[in-house]
Design a protein around this motif. Sequence first.
Motif, PDB file in Angstrom:
ATOM      1  N   ALA A 300       0.844  -1.202   0.000  1.00 63.78           N
ATOM      2  CA  ALA A 300       0.000   0.000   0.000  1.00 63.78           C
ATOM      3  C   ALA A 300       0.879   1.252   0.000  1.00 63.78           C
ATOM      4  O   ALA A 300       0.600   2.227  -0.709  1.00 63.78           O
ATOM      5  CB  ALA A 300      -0.925  -0.010   1.209  1.00 63.78           C
ATOM      6  N   ASN A 301       1.952   1.215   0.787  1.00 59.45           N
ATOM      7  CA  ASN A 301       2.848   2.376   0.831  1.00 59.45           C
ATOM      8  C   ASN A 301       3.556   2.592  -0.496  1.00 59.45           C
ATOM      9  O   ASN A 301       3.769   3.729  -0.910  1.00 59.45           O
ATOM     10  CB  ASN A 301       3.856   2.238   1.971  1.00 59.45           C
ATOM     11  CG  ASN A 301       3.256   2.751   3.277  1.00 59.45           C
ATOM     12  OD1 ASN A 301       2.739   3.882   3.329  1.00 59.45           O
ATOM     13  ND2 ASN A 301       3.275   1.936   4.311  1.00 59.45           N
ATOM     14  N   LEU A 302       3.886   1.491  -1.182  1.00 62.77           N
ATOM     15  CA  LEU A 302       4.540   1.644  -2.484  1.00 62.77           C
ATOM     16  C   LEU A 302       3.578   2.255  -3.508  1.00 62.77           C
ATOM     17  O   LEU A 302       3.962   3.131  -4.293  1.00 62.77           O
ATOM     18  CB  LEU A 302       5.084   0.281  -2.957  1.00 62.77           C
ATOM     19  CG  LEU A 302       5.831   0.238  -4.284  1.00 62.77           C
ATOM     20  CD1 LEU A 302       6.922   1.310  -4.371  1.00 62.77           C
ATOM     21  CD2 LEU A 302       6.458  -1.142  -4.502  1.00 62.77           C
ATOM     22  N   ALA A 303       2.320   1.820  -3.483  1.00 62.34           N
ATOM     23  CA  ALA A 303       1.332   2.417  -4.393  1.00 62.34           C
ATOM     24  C   ALA A 303       1.171   3.908  -4.071  1.00 62.34           C
ATOM     25  O   ALA A 303       1.119   4.753  -4.978  1.00 62.34           O
ATOM     26  CB  ALA A 303       0.006   1.689  -4.287  1.00 62.34           C
ATOM     27  N   ALA A 304       1.149   4.234  -2.776  1.00 62.70           N
ATOM     28  CA  ALA A 304       1.026   5.639  -2.365  1.00 62.70           C
ATOM     29  C   ALA A 304       2.275   6.421  -2.787  1.00 62.70           C
ATOM     30  O   ALA A 304       2.174   7.547  -3.297  1.00 62.70           O
ATOM     31  CB  ALA A 304       0.818   5.723  -0.856  1.00 62.70           C
ATOM     32  N   ASP A 305       3.457   5.830  -2.594  1.00 58.05           N
ATOM     33  CA  ASP A 305       4.714   6.491  -3.005  1.00 58.05           C
ATOM     34  C   ASP A 305       4.656   6.836  -4.487  1.00 58.05           C
ATOM     35  O   ASP A 305       5.098   7.912  -4.900  1.00 58.05           O
ATOM     36  CB  ASP A 305       5.919   5.538  -2.842  1.00 58.05           C
ATOM     37  CG  ASP A 305       6.295   5.301  -1.384  1.00 58.05           C
ATOM     38  OD1 ASP A 305       5.826   6.060  -0.519  1.00 58.05           O
ATOM     39  OD2 ASP A 305       7.050   4.340  -1.137  1.00 58.05           O
ATOM     40  N   ASN A 306       4.147   5.888  -5.283  1.00 54.96           N
ATOM     41  CA  ASN A 306       4.081   6.124  -6.734  1.00 54.96           C
ATOM     42  C   ASN A 306       3.178   7.308  -7.054  1.00 54.96           C
ATOM     43  O   ASN A 306       3.529   8.164  -7.866  1.00 54.96           O
ATOM     44  CB  ASN A 306       3.589   4.852  -7.443  1.00 54.96           C
ATOM     45  CG  ASN A 306       4.735   3.878  -7.697  1.00 54.96           C
ATOM     46  OD1 ASN A 306       5.838   4.283  -8.103  1.00 54.96           O
ATOM     47  ND2 ASN A 306       4.496   2.616  -7.467  1.00 54.96           N
ATOM     48  N   GLN A 313       6.281  15.158  -8.292  1.00 50.51           N
ATOM     49  CA  GLN A 313       7.609  15.391  -8.895  1.00 50.51           C
ATOM     50  C   GLN A 313       7.776  14.814 -10.292  1.00 50.51           C
ATOM     51  O   GLN A 313       8.881  14.878 -10.865  1.00 50.51           O
ATOM     52  CB  GLN A 313       8.696  14.781  -7.989  1.00 50.51           C
ATOM     53  CG  GLN A 313       8.881  15.511  -6.673  1.00 50.51           C
ATOM     54  CD  GLN A 313       9.206  14.517  -5.561  1.00 50.51           C
ATOM     55  OE1 GLN A 313       9.938  13.562  -5.798  1.00 50.51           O
ATOM     56  NE2 GLN A 313       8.664  14.726  -4.388  1.00 50.51           N
ATOM     57  N   GLY A 314       6.733  14.172 -10.823  1.00 49.59           N
ATOM     58  CA  GLY A 314       6.811  13.656 -12.185  1.00 49.59           C
ATOM     59  C   GLY A 314       7.631  12.388 -12.352  1.00 49.59           C
ATOM     60  O   GLY A 314       7.976  12.007 -13.467  1.00 49.59           O
ATOM     61  N   GLN A 315       7.951  11.726 -11.240  1.00 49.56           N
ATOM     62  CA  GLN A 315       8.806  10.537 -11.313  1.00 49.56           C
ATOM     63  C   GLN A 315       8.251   9.447 -10.392  1.00 49.56           C
ATOM     64  O   GLN A 315       8.251   9.647  -9.175  1.00 49.56           O
ATOM     65  CB  GLN A 315      10.212  10.925 -10.842  1.00 49.56           C
ATOM     66  CG  GLN A 315      11.279   9.946 -11.239  1.00 49.56           C
ATOM     67  CD  GLN A 315      11.979  10.385 -12.520  1.00 49.56           C
ATOM     68  OE1 GLN A 315      12.383  11.531 -12.622  1.00 49.56           O
ATOM     69  NE2 GLN A 315      12.102   9.488 -13.476  1.00 49.56           N
ATOM     70  N   THR A 322       6.539   3.858 -20.241  1.00 44.73           N
ATOM     71  CA  THR A 322       7.263   5.127 -20.404  1.00 44.73           C
ATOM     72  C   THR A 322       6.386   6.006 -21.282  1.00 44.73           C
ATOM     73  O   THR A 322       5.895   5.550 -22.311  1.00 44.73           O
ATOM     74  CB  THR A 322       8.621   4.909 -21.123  1.00 44.73           C
ATOM     75  OG1 THR A 322       8.963   3.523 -21.097  1.00 44.73           O
ATOM     76  CG2 THR A 322       9.739   5.710 -20.510  1.00 44.73           C
ATOM     77  N   LEU A 323       6.243   7.230 -20.850  1.00 44.78           N
ATOM     78  CA  LEU A 323       5.346   8.140 -21.599  1.00 44.78           C
ATOM     79  C   LEU A 323       6.158   9.125 -22.437  1.00 44.78           C
ATOM     80  O   LEU A 323       7.277   9.458 -22.104  1.00 44.78           O
ATOM     81  CB  LEU A 323       4.439   8.872 -20.623  1.00 44.78           C
ATOM     82  CG  LEU A 323       3.556   7.971 -19.760  1.00 44.78           C
ATOM     83  CD1 LEU A 323       2.762   8.798 -18.762  1.00 44.78           C
ATOM     84  CD2 LEU A 323       2.596   7.143 -20.612  1.00 44.78           C
TER      85      LEU A 323
END
Length: 323
Positions: A300-306, A313-315, A322-323
């Motif tokens: 859950a934290n990783l999904a939130a981090d993303n 920050q766009g990253q 890749t867009l």
Amino acid sequence: MTKKSILVARAVFPEVLERLTQHFEVESNQADTIWPREEFIRRLQGKSGVFTTGGERIDADLLKACPDLKICANMAVGYNNFDVPAMTAAGVLATNAPDVLTETTADMGFALLMATARRVSESEAYLRAGQWTKWSYDMFTGTDIHGSTLGILGMGRIGRAIAKRGGHGFGMNVIYHNRSRLAPELEAQVNAKYVSKTDLFKQADHIVLVLPYSAENHHTVAAAEIALMKPTSTLINIGRGGLIDENALAVALQANKILGAGLDVFEGEPKVNPALTALKNVVLTPHIGSATVPTRQAMANLAADNLIAYLTQGQAKTPLNTL
Ligand code: 8YV
């Protein structure tokens, strides 16, 4: 600066929701209602991001109806709910939650393997039903795990973690089949031998499915593959339900063509094929491969981090396109 809006599609740890609210206007679903698709699309209007958990289909139609969407962050390593090419075409980032669940999911694969080979669920049901009146020499005799041949179909991170458990912990002879053969150093690390899919089904005593699901490998295990298996063997699925033709498996189990199956995932889940629930020689669990508190928190934290990293920050941390 005004905060961007996101939608959290299912209930999630309150502390993760709290982290998200520090960065976004959050519409959440702590009541954990399963929204019909039209409602999901309606709630996505004006949202820049969505936190999904693997069951929400993101495809071209949805993307067309949600022009403000910039990122879909799956709290799952599998992302067969995402049409990634359609997301790329629409300029929407897709992220998943790899690595953090590898060991936990491998543990579950082993738990199912052991429960199936040693008939744990079936014998427990017998005991609970008050049917245990005496010991007998052949009561619930299963098959050995130590020293047997472990066949892994799909040798990604979770497959390799299962191979290590089998080889190092149980002295198993590990064979595998994968779309592409592992690099020699990775193969040496897990001490596994690459074989054809046919040989895997013929030679293995225990087969574990850990490959990602896609239209190409729909029912990759069907009557023909099951017919190759030894009568004493087991089939374990911790990947996705659609990998197995469940009706063909039920027919084989019913006729004792194999010893048993251990299934954590199902084609129409949360509905389970009644042909499977009717059988004793199958261990059934409700898609709990990654279900430990620390692992689900990490996912859950990783999904939130993303969501946070991409929308502020766009990253993103674990992008799929890749867009
Ligand atoms: C998730 C999984 O819990 O990560 C995956 O791909 O199968 C599980 O760990 C599940 O997908 C949530 O829907």
